[in-house]
Design a protein around this motif. Sequence first.
Motif: not given
Length: 312
Positions: A84-89, A202-203, A208-209, A211-218
């Motif tokens: 979600d591009r509008l979600a804060l971190r 990211p580009t 676009d590629a 996942s919904a949990d990419f921040l935690y995976d990273d």
Amino acid sequence: MSTPTIQFPAAATPASIVDALRAVAGDPPKVRASFAKGRCVRGTYRPSDRAEEITKSRSFTRPSRVLARFSVGCGGNPDVAETDRLALRGFSFRLGDVGHRSDILTQSAPMHFARTLDQMLAFLEARIPGPDGKPDLEKVRAFSAANPETLHRESYIAAHPLPAGFAGTTYWAVHAFPATNSRGETRFIKFKVVPVGGDVAPTEDEADAKSADFLYDDLETRIATGDIRFSVIALLDRPGDRTLDVTIRWPDEDDREAVRLGTIVITGLEANDACDASIFDPANLADGIGHPPDEIFAARHAAYTISLAKRR
């Protein structure tokens, strides 16, 4: 169709703010009212040789262990998609030893969405979903038109790319903190937490590629292969800077004088219970860092305490 009339609620309270945050998210049980989705981590803090110029707080002038939490979203939705591009971190951290601890709460935008508690409650109430599970967009538009400063944060987020991870994101504490050094000199500062190596985005194709949990995976990958480092920066005030309005930035904030207070190094994952059993209490500030004077900060301690009680 007539435009809905927006009325401010009378005398908003921390409890009503917590209830409204939960209502916007659909009242999920046993989660934080704000930044519900998160991951607890641990690390260390080491001060710079200039920290004492700004504050005598032992939280910032002495090495210590760090307990911290990375999070997503400014509301109580524990299932928010990290794409979600509008979600804060969010990045909350605790520095210092027993008796000299400070809890600092930062986010990936340098301003808050409301100036006063009444405005914050009205903002949230305009976004509470109706029977169809969606907010009344006419009500939201009417409120935004009458309160354009409440869109500053969203506009800032929308103008910046999706971050590649928690480790490559800059965070701000949106309040102006009075800092007192060992000479008794006090000035206002704003905290800025900058990833060593700079922000990483990211580009478009990579985003676009995700996942919904990419921040935690990273986050898990980064910690497994090394550590994560942030510089804790104090942005220094100038005459005339506003300290009561958290919806606006100081003029030329990114280009003004700043002092690096120290470095946070995230070294490992921590059981979420270590962060969830209590709160990162914004009112918990060791001597040398005072409470900001704005209305939003004044309500935070009570709101966080109420939220903790509700999720228990």
